[in-house]
Design a protein around this motif. Sequence first.
Motif, PDB file in Angstrom:
ATOM      1  N   ARG A  29      52.904  27.740  42.621  1.00 23.73           N
ATOM      2  CA  ARG A  29      52.593  28.326  43.935  1.00 23.73           C
ATOM      3  C   ARG A  29      53.785  29.069  44.512  1.00 23.73           C
ATOM      4  N   PHE A  30      54.972  28.482  44.357  1.00 24.61           N
ATOM      5  CA  PHE A  30      56.194  29.122  44.863  1.00 24.61           C
ATOM      6  C   PHE A  30      56.445  30.441  44.134  1.00 24.61           C
ATOM      7  N   ALA A  31      56.242  30.455  42.821  1.00 18.81           N
ATOM      8  CA  ALA A  31      56.480  31.664  42.038  1.00 18.81           C
ATOM      9  C   ALA A  31      55.430  32.742  42.322  1.00 18.81           C
ATOM     10  N   MET A  32      54.206  32.343  42.622  1.00 21.64           N
ATOM     11  CA  MET A  32      53.127  33.302  42.835  1.00 21.64           C
ATOM     12  C   MET A  32      52.978  33.767  44.283  1.00 21.64           C
ATOM     13  N   ARG A  33      53.758  33.209  45.188  1.00 25.25           N
ATOM     14  CA  ARG A  33      53.632  33.546  46.604  1.00 25.25           C
ATOM     15  C   ARG A  33      53.777  35.045  46.895  1.00 25.25           C
ATOM     16  N   PRO A  34      54.777  35.747  46.337  1.00 25.39           N
ATOM     17  CA  PRO A  34      54.862  37.196  46.625  1.00 25.39           C
ATOM     18  C   PRO A  34      53.663  37.979  46.100  1.00 25.39           C
ATOM     19  N   ILE A  35      53.146  37.597  44.948  1.00 22.79           N
ATOM     20  CA  ILE A  35      51.989  38.300  44.394  1.00 22.79           C
ATOM     21  C   ILE A  35      50.758  38.046  45.257  1.00 22.79           C
ATOM     22  N   ASP A  36      50.599  36.833  45.751  1.00 25.98           N
ATOM     23  CA  ASP A  36      49.473  36.528  46.634  1.00 25.98           C
ATOM     24  C   ASP A  36      49.551  37.320  47.941  1.00 25.98           C
ATOM     25  N   ARG A  37      50.745  37.480  48.467  1.00 24.65           N
ATOM     26  CA  ARG A  37      50.891  38.280  49.698  1.00 24.65           C
ATOM     27  C   ARG A  37      50.449  39.716  49.479  1.00 24.65           C
ATOM     28  N   ILE A  38      50.855  40.305  48.360  1.00 22.15           N
ATOM     29  CA  ILE A  38      50.466  41.692  48.062  1.00 22.15           C
ATOM     30  C   ILE A  38      48.952  41.769  47.866  1.00 22.15           C
ATOM     31  N   ALA A  39      48.373  40.811  47.148  1.00 19.42           N
ATOM     32  CA  ALA A  39      46.927  40.816  46.904  1.00 19.42           C
ATOM     33  C   ALA A  39      46.155  40.667  48.215  1.00 19.42           C
ATOM     34  N   ASN A  40      46.612  39.789  49.103  1.00 21.49           N
ATOM     35  CA  ASN A  40      45.928  39.617  50.385  1.00 21.49           C
ATOM     36  C   ASN A  40      46.066  40.854  51.259  1.00 21.49           C
ATOM     37  N   ALA A  41      47.193  41.542  51.190  1.00 21.27           N
ATOM     38  CA  ALA A  41      47.362  42.771  51.965  1.00 21.27           C
ATOM     39  C   ALA A  41      46.449  43.879  51.457  1.00 21.27           C
ATOM     40  N   CYS A  42      46.182  43.901  50.175  1.00 19.52           N
ATOM     41  CA  CYS A  42      45.331  44.941  49.586  1.00 19.52           C
ATOM     42  C   CYS A  42      43.843  44.604  49.639  1.00 19.52           C
ATOM     43  N   ASP A  43      43.491  43.385  49.989  1.00 17.33           N
ATOM     44  CA  ASP A  43      42.095  42.951  49.996  1.00 17.33           C
ATOM     45  C   ASP A  43      41.446  43.331  51.316  1.00 17.33           C
ATOM     46  N   ILE A  44      40.841  44.495  51.357  1.00 17.60           N
ATOM     47  CA  ILE A  44      40.241  44.990  52.590  1.00 17.60           C
ATOM     48  C   ILE A  44      38.825  44.435  52.779  1.00 17.60           C
ATOM     49  N   ALA A  45      38.087  44.292  51.714  1.00 17.50           N
ATOM     50  CA  ALA A  45      36.684  43.876  51.800  1.00 17.50           C
ATOM     51  C   ALA A  45      36.508  42.367  51.903  1.00 17.50           C
ATOM     52  N   GLY A  46      37.576  41.594  51.769  1.00 16.96           N
ATOM     53  CA  GLY A  46      37.467  40.150  51.871  1.00 16.96           C
ATOM     54  C   GLY A  46      36.955  39.478  50.613  1.00 16.96           C
ATOM     55  N   VAL A  47      37.108  40.136  49.481  1.00 23.78           N
ATOM     56  CA  VAL A  47      36.608  39.599  48.221  1.00 23.78           C
ATOM     57  C   VAL A  47      37.389  38.354  47.817  1.00 23.78           C
TER      58      VAL A  47
END
Length: 88
Positions: A29-47
Amino acid sequence: MQTLAVDIAATFVDDAIVLVTGPVRALLRFAMRPIDRIANACDIAGVLAERRATFRMWRASRDRARLEGRKLSILGRLSPFRHLAHLT
């Protein structure tokens, strides 16, 4: 007597697995936190939020089914009250 030994061994193995997987999940989780932030910022439709909710429901139903399967022993299968196990 054998079922008691099997239950103790199964509990020990389950605890050992949880002891190993817990820190691994925390590190992941600690290692994937930056990738999750980018993915959540790009998720406009709420998928992503919808997929997470679906996964949580699937995992909860799977865990519930696994726990119900463990509750029934040989004596539980022969019990006339086995269908009332969800009430306890």
